[in-house]
Scaffold this active site. Structure first.
Site, PDB file in Angstrom:
ATOM      1  N   LYS A 217       0.841  -1.459  -0.565  1.00 44.99           N
ATOM      2  CA  LYS A 217       0.139  -0.120   0.465  1.00 44.99           C
ATOM      3  C   LYS A 217       1.171   1.286  -0.414  1.00 44.99           C
ATOM      4  CE  LYS A 217      -1.729   3.748   2.330  1.00 44.99           C
ATOM      5  NZ  LYS A 217      -0.923   4.419   3.005  1.00 44.99           N
TER       6      LYS A 217
ATOM      7  N   THR B 107       4.765   6.202   4.302  1.00 46.80           N
ATOM      8  CA  THR B 107       3.600   5.547   4.567  1.00 46.80           C
ATOM      9  C   THR B 107       3.264   4.677   3.661  1.00 46.80           C
ATOM     10  OG1 THR B 107       2.670   7.609   5.209  1.00 46.80           O
ATOM     11  CG2 THR B 107       0.806   6.554   4.617  1.00 46.80           C
TER      12      THR B 107
ATOM     13  N   GLU C 229       0.517   9.607  -5.286  1.00 41.97           N
ATOM     14  CA  GLU C 229      -0.584  10.965  -5.722  1.00 41.97           C
ATOM     15  C   GLU C 229      -0.398  11.531  -6.886  1.00 41.97           C
ATOM     16  OE1 GLU C 229      -1.090  12.475  -1.821  1.00 41.97           O
ATOM     17  OE2 GLU C 229      -1.825  11.287  -1.240  1.00 41.97           O
TER      18      GLU C 229
ATOM     19  N   ASN D  31      -4.174  17.080  -2.529  1.00 41.10           N
ATOM     20  CA  ASN D  31      -3.012  17.789  -0.948  1.00 41.10           C
ATOM     21  C   ASN D  31      -3.314  18.811  -0.866  1.00 41.10           C
ATOM     22  OD1 ASN D  31      -1.265  15.797  -0.040  1.00 41.10           O
ATOM     23  ND2 ASN D  31      -0.727  16.112  -2.249  1.00 41.10           N
TER      24      ASN D  31
ATOM     25  N   THR E 251      -7.767  16.921   7.765  1.00 45.89           N
ATOM     26  CA  THR E 251      -7.328  15.902   8.470  1.00 45.89           C
ATOM     27  C   THR E 251      -9.011  15.286   9.006  1.00 45.89           C
ATOM     28  OG1 THR E 251      -6.578  16.798   9.841  1.00 45.89           O
ATOM     29  CG2 THR E 251      -5.642  15.316   8.080  1.00 45.89           C
TER      30      THR E 251
END
Length: 243
Positions: A19, A30, A116, A238, A243
């Site tokens: 991932k 990440t 991304e 982004n 969040t």
């Protein structure tokens, strides 16, 4: 993805999944990576194999230069195949290691390609460095450079950005032995720009996979890093993320 390899005339399967999206700039980022196998293998030998494999696969990718704390790569073996236990002394150990490397490299490239907003996978191959550590720094610097990434997205043969990223990555570069090829087209040779067909190279840069090859000296260090272009879509994702 998975591969099969014969060990002691028995079929061993090695599979993997990962991932990754943004905030990818190992060591590590990440990212979650899982490699599994039904081979019977010594745990210490497998651990060492994974560490070495990670150094030239997962630790050689970047998407956006941002790191994160939650990353992991695991390799698990259940020992279900009936062959002699694998370790460094097994005559087919290197065959097993090659298969692990293949899976890890495939997953690493996939993470970079699927970054991304990415539209292109960028591969930087560096050779001639004084050692592997300098080669890795230079290769990673090329694919990490925002100026290189945006030039690739714009399909612009701006080799000066590539050379600059190489130059600030290492002080051990020999200018007179520095050469750069972009999509197999020579654009920089022995420290000087060379004439090339810009229209042809722009056409090559329309491809999904872009390869940058660089020679930085006469040393034995070589390394390959994987990244992606930097697109408008990355900024949109982004800029609108909350969040």
């Amino acid at each position: 993805m998975s591969v099969k390899v014969d060990i002691d005339n028995q079929t061993v399967t090695i599979g993997g999944t990962a991932k990754g999206s943004g905030m990818i700039h190992p060591n590590m980022a990440t990212m979650l990576g899982f490699i599994t196998t039904d081979a019977k293998v010594d745990s210490k030998a497998l651990n060492q194999c994974l560490r070495q494999t990670t150094d030239h696969s997962f630790n050689m990718i970047t998407v956006d230069g941002d790191t994160s704390t939650n990353d992991m790569v695991l390799c698990m073996a259940n020992g279900q195949v009936n062959h002699h236990s694998l370790d460094e002394n097994h005559p087919e150990w290197q065959k097993f290691v090659y298969a692990i490397n293949y899976v890890a490299r495939y997953l690493a490239q996939s993470i970079a390609k699927d970054g991304e907003g990415a539209t292109k996978l960028v591969t930087a191959k560096v050779k001639g460095a004084i050692d592997i550590h300098e080669a890795r720094k230079i290769a990673k610097s090329i694919v990490s450079s925002n100026l290189v990434k945006t030039a690739i997205h714009g399909e612009d043969a701006n080799f000066g950005r590539i050379v600059t990223a190489m130059g600030y990555a290492s002080k051990y570069i020999d200018p007179n032995s520095t050469n750069v090829k972009l999509c197999q087209v020579s654009v920089f040779k022995q420290g000087m720009s060379v004439a090339f067909d810009e229209a042809y190279l722009k056409q090559q840069l329309e491809a999904d996979n872009i390869v940058i090859e660089a020679t930085v000296g006469e040393g034995e260090g070589d390394a390959t890093a994987y990244g992606c272009d930097l697109s408008y879509e990355y900024v949109r994702i982004n800029a609108s993320y909350r969040t």
